[in-house]
Write a protein that holds these residues in place. Structure first.
Motif, mmCIF file in Angstrom:
data_model
loop_
_atom_site.group_PDB
_atom_site.id
_atom_site.type_symbol
_atom_site.label_atom_id
_atom_site.label_comp_id
_atom_site.label_asym_id
_atom_site.label_seq_id
_atom_site.Cartn_x
_atom_site.Cartn_y
_atom_site.Cartn_z
ATOM 1 N N MET A 82 0.848 -1.183 0.000
ATOM 2 C CA MET A 82 0.000 0.000 0.000
ATOM 3 C C MET A 82 0.891 1.242 0.000
ATOM 4 N N SER A 83 0.658 2.131 -0.955
ATOM 5 C CA SER A 83 1.471 3.343 -0.965
ATOM 6 C C SER A 83 0.715 4.453 -0.229
ATOM 7 N N LEU A 84 1.468 5.227 0.497
ATOM 8 C CA LEU A 84 0.877 6.277 1.316
ATOM 9 C C LEU A 84 0.782 7.580 0.529
ATOM 10 N N THR A 85 -0.214 8.350 0.852
ATOM 11 C CA THR A 85 -0.392 9.644 0.196
ATOM 12 C C THR A 85 0.416 10.707 0.937
ATOM 13 N N PRO A 86 0.690 11.828 0.287
ATOM 14 C CA PRO A 86 1.366 12.927 0.985
ATOM 15 C C PRO A 86 0.579 13.379 2.214
ATOM 16 N N GLU A 87 -0.748 13.384 2.101
ATOM 17 C CA GLU A 87 -1.593 13.779 3.228
ATOM 18 C C GLU A 87 -1.374 12.862 4.426
ATOM 19 N N GLN A 88 -1.287 11.565 4.163
ATOM 20 C CA GLN A 88 -1.066 10.602 5.249
ATOM 21 C C GLN A 88 0.283 10.823 5.913
ATOM 22 N N ASN A 89 1.297 11.131 5.120
ATOM 23 C CA ASN A 89 2.623 11.406 5.670
ATOM 24 C C ASN A 89 2.586 12.631 6.588
ATOM 25 N N ILE A 90 1.922 13.682 6.133
ATOM 26 C CA ILE A 90 1.821 14.910 6.925
ATOM 27 C C ILE A 90 1.009 14.657 8.195
ATOM 28 N N GLU A 91 -0.114 13.967 8.059
ATOM 29 C CA GLU A 91 -0.954 13.684 9.224
ATOM 30 C C GLU A 91 -0.209 12.837 10.257
ATOM 31 N N ALA A 92 0.575 11.878 9.797
ATOM 32 C CA ALA A 92 1.352 11.048 10.720
ATOM 33 C C ALA A 92 2.411 11.890 11.428
ATOM 34 N N VAL A 122 0.730 20.414 -0.692
ATOM 35 C CA VAL A 122 0.750 19.170 0.071
ATOM 36 C C VAL A 122 1.905 18.259 -0.329
ATOM 37 N N GLU A 123 2.080 18.045 -1.623
ATOM 38 C CA GLU A 123 3.128 17.124 -2.053
ATOM 39 C C GLU A 123 4.517 17.619 -1.667
ATOM 40 N N SER A 124 4.781 18.890 -1.903
ATOM 41 C CA SER A 124 6.092 19.456 -1.574
ATOM 42 C C SER A 124 6.307 19.508 -0.066
ATOM 43 N N LEU A 125 5.246 19.792 0.690
ATOM 44 C CA LEU A 125 5.348 19.805 2.143
ATOM 45 C C LEU A 125 5.687 18.418 2.660
ATOM 46 N N SER A 126 5.026 17.412 2.125
ATOM 47 C CA SER A 126 5.302 16.028 2.521
ATOM 48 C C SER A 126 6.750 15.659 2.205
ATOM 49 N N GLU A 127 7.230 16.075 1.031
ATOM 50 C CA GLU A 127 8.620 15.800 0.649
ATOM 51 C C GLU A 127 9.592 16.532 1.576
ATOM 52 N N ALA A 128 9.261 17.758 1.946
ATOM 53 C CA ALA A 128 10.125 18.529 2.847
ATOM 54 C C ALA A 128 10.180 17.870 4.228
ATOM 55 N N ILE A 129 9.049 17.383 4.705
ATOM 56 C CA ILE A 129 9.017 16.673 5.994
ATOM 57 C C ILE A 129 9.875 15.426 5.918
ATOM 58 N N SER A 130 9.730 14.672 4.830
ATOM 59 C CA SER A 130 10.524 13.446 4.669
ATOM 60 C C SER A 130 12.012 13.763 4.608
ATOM 61 N N ALA A 131 12.373 14.806 3.874
ATOM 62 C CA ALA A 131 13.786 15.197 3.775
ATOM 63 C C ALA A 131 14.315 15.631 5.140
ATOM 64 N N TRP A 132 13.510 16.375 5.892
ATOM 65 C CA TRP A 132 13.929 16.814 7.228
ATOM 66 C C TRP A 132 14.123 15.595 8.128
ATOM 67 N N CYS A 133 13.210 14.653 8.052
ATOM 68 C CA CYS A 133 13.311 13.451 8.882
ATOM 69 C C CYS A 133 14.536 12.609 8.522
ATOM 70 N N LEU A 134 14.933 12.615 7.255
ATOM 71 C CA LEU A 134 16.135 11.882 6.851
ATOM 72 C C LEU A 134 17.373 12.415 7.569
ATOM 73 N N GLU A 135 17.364 13.691 7.918
ATOM 74 C CA GLU A 135 18.483 14.296 8.642
ATOM 75 C C GLU A 135 18.435 13.979 10.142
ATOM 76 N N GLN A 185 4.880 5.421 13.219
ATOM 77 C CA GLN A 185 3.596 6.126 13.290
ATOM 78 C C GLN A 185 2.775 5.858 12.029
ATOM 79 N N LEU A 186 3.415 5.914 10.883
ATOM 80 C CA LEU A 186 2.729 5.622 9.624
ATOM 81 C C LEU A 186 2.194 4.196 9.615
ATOM 82 N N ASP A 187 3.020 3.261 10.091
ATOM 83 C CA ASP A 187 2.580 1.863 10.147
ATOM 84 C C ASP A 187 1.376 1.707 11.058
ATOM 85 N N SER A 188 1.419 2.354 12.215
ATOM 86 C CA SER A 188 0.317 2.195 13.158
ATOM 87 C C SER A 188 -0.953 2.891 12.662
#
Length: 119
Positions: A1-11, A42-55, A66-69
């Motif tokens: 199952m692939s997650l949406t940008p919205e789901q990433n932000i909400e998580a 939304v898409e760019s925000l989700s990508e920015a969150i993911s990039a920040w989390c990678l750091e 959190q995404l899994d749960s």
């Protein structure tokens, strides 16, 4: 199952709200400085969150958990129920993140500091 940008932000928002202790003081300061630079869409925000989390590997692991749960084993009934909840507007996501940061990080900081009994 692939997650949406919205789901990433909400998580990410739920992670801030439910597990503020994952964010050490340096991470909080960095996020507070970076959040205004994050894009609005939304898409760019989700990508920015993911990039920040990678750091910040500890936060990335916590976000993945959190995404899994939240979305890992969604049954048909769960999906129907979630869809009935009003979705935030894309422009509201950054505001939601900032509000959760203020609420959660302030509470965690209060817990760590001794109370001032002279007040």
């Amino acid at each position: 199952m692939s997650l949406t940008p919205e789901q990433n932000i909400e998580a990410f928002i739920e992670l801030i709200k439910d597990y503020p202790s994952v964010f050490i003081a340096e991470n909080r300061t960095d996020l507070e400085q970076q959040i205004d630079k994050f894009p609005e869409d939304v898409e760019s925000l989700s990508e920015a969150i993911s990039a920040w989390c990678l750091e910040h590997p500890d936060i990335l692991i916590a976000l993945t958990d959190q995404l899994d749960s939240m979305f890992g084993s969604t049954s048909e009934d769960d999906r129907g129920q979630a869809e009935s909840n009003p979705k935030p507007q894309p422009k509201d996501y950054k505001t939601d993140i900032k509000n959760k940061m203020r609420e959660s990080f302030r509470e965690t900081t209060k817990e760590q500091k001794p109370s001032d009994s002279s007040k």
